[in-house]
Write a protein that holds these residues in place. Structure first.
Motif, PDB file in Angstrom:
ATOM      1  N   VAL A 179       0.864  -1.171   0.000  1.00 20.60           N
ATOM      2  CA  VAL A 179       0.000   0.000   0.000  1.00 20.60           C
ATOM      3  C   VAL A 179       0.903   1.225   0.000  1.00 20.60           C
ATOM      4  O   VAL A 179       1.912   1.250   0.696  1.00 20.60           O
ATOM      5  CB  VAL A 179      -0.924   0.028   1.235  1.00 20.60           C
ATOM      6  N   TRP A 180       0.574   2.232  -0.798  1.00 21.64           N
ATOM      7  CA  TRP A 180       1.424   3.411  -0.884  1.00 21.64           C
ATOM      8  C   TRP A 180       0.572   4.667  -0.986  1.00 21.64           C
ATOM      9  O   TRP A 180      -0.615   4.607  -1.309  1.00 21.64           O
ATOM     10  CB  TRP A 180       2.367   3.326  -2.091  1.00 21.64           C
ATOM     11  N   VAL A 181       1.203   5.773  -0.659  1.00 22.07           N
ATOM     12  CA  VAL A 181       0.525   7.067  -0.677  1.00 22.07           C
ATOM     13  C   VAL A 181       1.329   8.042  -1.519  1.00 22.07           C
ATOM     14  O   VAL A 181       2.556   8.085  -1.435  1.00 22.07           O
ATOM     15  CB  VAL A 181       0.373   7.637   0.748  1.00 22.07           C
ATOM     16  N   GLU A 182       0.635   8.809  -2.343  1.00 22.94           N
ATOM     17  CA  GLU A 182       1.256   9.874  -3.123  1.00 22.94           C
ATOM     18  C   GLU A 182       0.482  11.159  -2.875  1.00 22.94           C
ATOM     19  O   GLU A 182      -0.729  11.221  -3.095  1.00 22.94           O
ATOM     20  CB  GLU A 182       1.240   9.533  -4.619  1.00 22.94           C
ATOM     21  N   ASP A 183       1.179  12.162  -2.371  1.00 24.85           N
ATOM     22  CA  ASP A 183       0.540  13.437  -2.077  1.00 24.85           C
ATOM     23  C   ASP A 183       0.429  14.280  -3.337  1.00 24.85           C
ATOM     24  O   ASP A 183       1.365  14.359  -4.136  1.00 24.85           O
ATOM     25  CB  ASP A 183       1.339  14.202  -1.013  1.00 24.85           C
ATOM     26  N   SER A 189      -4.619  13.514  -1.728  1.00 26.28           N
ATOM     27  CA  SER A 189      -3.589  12.483  -1.825  1.00 26.28           C
ATOM     28  C   SER A 189      -4.188  11.255  -2.488  1.00 26.28           C
ATOM     29  O   SER A 189      -5.409  11.082  -2.531  1.00 26.28           O
ATOM     30  CB  SER A 189      -3.035  12.111  -0.444  1.00 26.28           C
ATOM     31  N   THR A 190      -3.318  10.396  -3.012  1.00 28.30           N
ATOM     32  CA  THR A 190      -3.740   9.160  -3.665  1.00 28.30           C
ATOM     33  C   THR A 190      -3.288   7.968  -2.827  1.00 28.30           C
ATOM     34  O   THR A 190      -2.116   7.883  -2.448  1.00 28.30           O
ATOM     35  CB  THR A 190      -3.129   9.049  -5.069  1.00 28.30           C
ATOM     36  N   LEU A 191      -4.198   7.062  -2.531  1.00 26.09           N
ATOM     37  CA  LEU A 191      -3.884   5.812  -1.847  1.00 26.09           C
ATOM     38  C   LEU A 191      -3.890   4.701  -2.881  1.00 26.09           C
ATOM     39  O   LEU A 191      -4.896   4.489  -3.562  1.00 26.09           O
ATOM     40  CB  LEU A 191      -4.912   5.511  -0.750  1.00 26.09           C
ATOM     41  N   GLY A 192      -2.775   4.019  -3.034  1.00 25.05           N
ATOM     42  CA  GLY A 192      -2.681   2.944  -4.007  1.00 25.05           C
ATOM     43  C   GLY A 192      -2.478   1.598  -3.339  1.00 25.05           C
ATOM     44  O   GLY A 192      -1.860   1.508  -2.274  1.00 25.05           O
ATOM     45  N   ILE A 193      -3.010   0.571  -3.932  1.00 21.28           N
ATOM     46  CA  ILE A 193      -2.864  -0.793  -3.420  1.00 21.28           C
ATOM     47  C   ILE A 193      -2.397  -1.684  -4.559  1.00 21.28           C
ATOM     48  O   ILE A 193      -3.078  -1.799  -5.579  1.00 21.28           O
ATOM     49  CB  ILE A 193      -4.187  -1.339  -2.848  1.00 21.28           C
ATOM     50  N   LEU A 268     -13.129   5.155   1.705  1.00 17.11           N
ATOM     51  CA  LEU A 268     -12.536   5.864   2.839  1.00 17.11           C
ATOM     52  C   LEU A 268     -13.310   5.569   4.119  1.00 17.11           C
ATOM     53  O   LEU A 268     -12.712   5.363   5.184  1.00 17.11           O
ATOM     54  CB  LEU A 268     -12.523   7.365   2.561  1.00 17.11           C
TER      55      LEU A 268
END
Length: 457
Positions: A179-183, A189-193, A268
């Protein structure tokens, strides 16, 4: 009369000149990047020589030469050490396992995007002969077209030469889930899985079904409202009522969100409020709540100014959201700033807690090591002068340092000295010096008072 769209010889010469300059520029850029990859490869090989001399079997000690090298090179070019460590590894793999690709890159025949594609699929081929056959085939195609077209071709060639079955490759790929986050901008922000396709598509499908169910319910309520309006004052047409213009429907609320918005809101909501079905901790994963550090000017909190707030020292969030968070917070850290330099002077709180830790989190916001962005609240407190050597547990001898850099700093021989104003002077084992300032603070001033109303003539 000549056709203005018909190119003449002068136009052709200019176009050829532009093309030649672009080609020369790309070739020069490719040569520079290839040379840098060669440097990375040599540096990585040197760390492997150092690792071979370490008798310890623990991964932390055996990883230290590479981590120390990355910590030396990264700050020198303003790149965080984790990224630099990746560059070292990828440069070595390209230079040693895909030498023909590296040479083509150096000679300007292909670009960096081509090398990434070739290495991405070729890295799965552990047999040297198969990998060489793959590289020869794909490289011959790559020099004639774009990286986007090379990708599906490279995948086909790799699959043909790969001795592992699809199931075996999938089982290995599952171990890379994350799981990663990109601001992004504007408080988003974007939450990726990254996960198995079945589960990911299943999640998306479930969110889609839930979103459509909400939209269907909303549409039904709109039609009922339209029918009620028709029964009360005229013919019922079944059309959707425009709540913004129809006074009779002003009290009704309809969902104006699009399907994408609804999907995001549902995801969310479930992630932030629902408890995991499987809980091997026996402590209740559902009781764990999200924690963030939010910095907001008191004037914004009070509504005097409309400036934004900062989340974990990494990205901005909107004032409305932070006011809601503040309203539900059990306590506050009040941060006092110097009126001119905006330096953090001290903090206090009504409820007693670890005051020094709060002070350091407020001052530095993130890990203080050069280039690191890990939030200070997720970092350890590091003594600049070691405690066992007489270092005091005081604000002028402490700073937040994530676990990775805390270990690297002591194991690799970095030193740090705190200068006035919270500035930190890091000295690398090579002697290179890096000055790290606390994150800058934006100073907010009250909005100007409205001008008094003029008396009518």
């Amino acid at each position: 009369m000549d056709d203005p769209l018909e190119p003449d010889e002068a136009h052709r010469r200019k176009t050829r000149a532009f093309r030649e300059r672009v080609e020369a520029s790309f070739a020069a850029e490719a040569a520079i990047h290839a040379e840098r990859a060669e440097i990375y490869a040599e540096a990585f090989a040197y760390t492997q020589e150092l690792t071979a001399k370490i008798s310890s079997a623990t991964s932390r000690e055996r990883d230290m030469p590479l981590r120390a090298m990355a910590a030396e090179l990264g700050p020198a070019v303003h790149v965080d050490d984790r990224t630099m460590q990746t560059h070292l590894f990828e440069g070595h793999r390209l230079y040693t396992e895909f030498a023909a690709t590296w040479e083509a890159w150096r000679d300007g025949k292909i670009q960096k995007a081509h090398t990434r594609v070739i290495v991405e699929f070729g890295a799965e081929l552990h047999d040297a002969a198969a990998r060489a056959a793959y590289e020869k085939d794909v490289l011959a195609y790559a020099v004639k077209t774009t990286a986007g077209r090379v990708k599906p071709y490279a995948q086909q060639v790799a699959d043909k030469l790969n001795p592992a079955t699809v199931q075996e490759r999938h089982d290995a790929a599952v171990c890379t889930r994350r799981v990663w986050v990109e601001d992004r901008r504007d408080g988003m922000s974007t939450l990726g899985i990254d996960g198995p396709s079945t589960e990911i598509h299943g999640i998306f499908d479930r969110l889609t079904q839930q979103g459509r169910a909400i939209k269907a319910t909303d549409l039904q309520e709109r039609r009922q409202a339209a029918g009620a309006e028709g029964a009360g004052g005229g013919e019922a047409t079944g059309d959707v009522v425009d709540c913004t213009t129809d006074p009779g429907a002003a009290a009704a609320w309809f969902d104006e969100r699009g399907l994408d918005e609804i999907r995001a809101d549902i995801a969310l909501d479930m992630l932030l409020t629902a408890a995991p079905t499987i809980d091997p901790t026996a402590t209740g994963l559902g009781s764990i709540r999200a924690m963030v550090q939010v910095s907001i000017p008191a004037t914004t909190l009070a509504g005097t100014t409309s400036g934004g707030a900062e989340l974990n020292g990494k990205c901005a969030i909107d004032p409305t959201t932070v006011r809601i968070l503040a309203g539900n917070a059990p306590g506050f850290d009040r941060v006092f700033l110097h009126p001119v330099t905006a330096e953090v002077l001290t903090t206090d709180r009504y409820t007693p807690t670890a005051a020094i830790k709060r002070f350091l989190q407020a001052r530095y916001v993130r890990c203080a090591f050069p280039g690191c962005r890990r939030p200070a609240m997720r970092s350890e407190i590091d003594h600049h002068q070691e405690y066992r050597k007489g270092g005091k547990t005081k604000g002028d001898n402490l700073g937040p340092c994530c676990t990775r850099h805390h270990v690297t700093r002591h194991a690799a021989g970095w030193t740090v000295e705190q200068l006035p104003g919270g500035r930190l002077r890091f000295t690398a084992p090579s002697g290179a010096v890096y000055i790290e300032d606390p994150p800058p603070r934006v100073m907010f001033i009250p909005d100007p008072a409205p001008e008094p109303a003029r008396a009518p003539f």
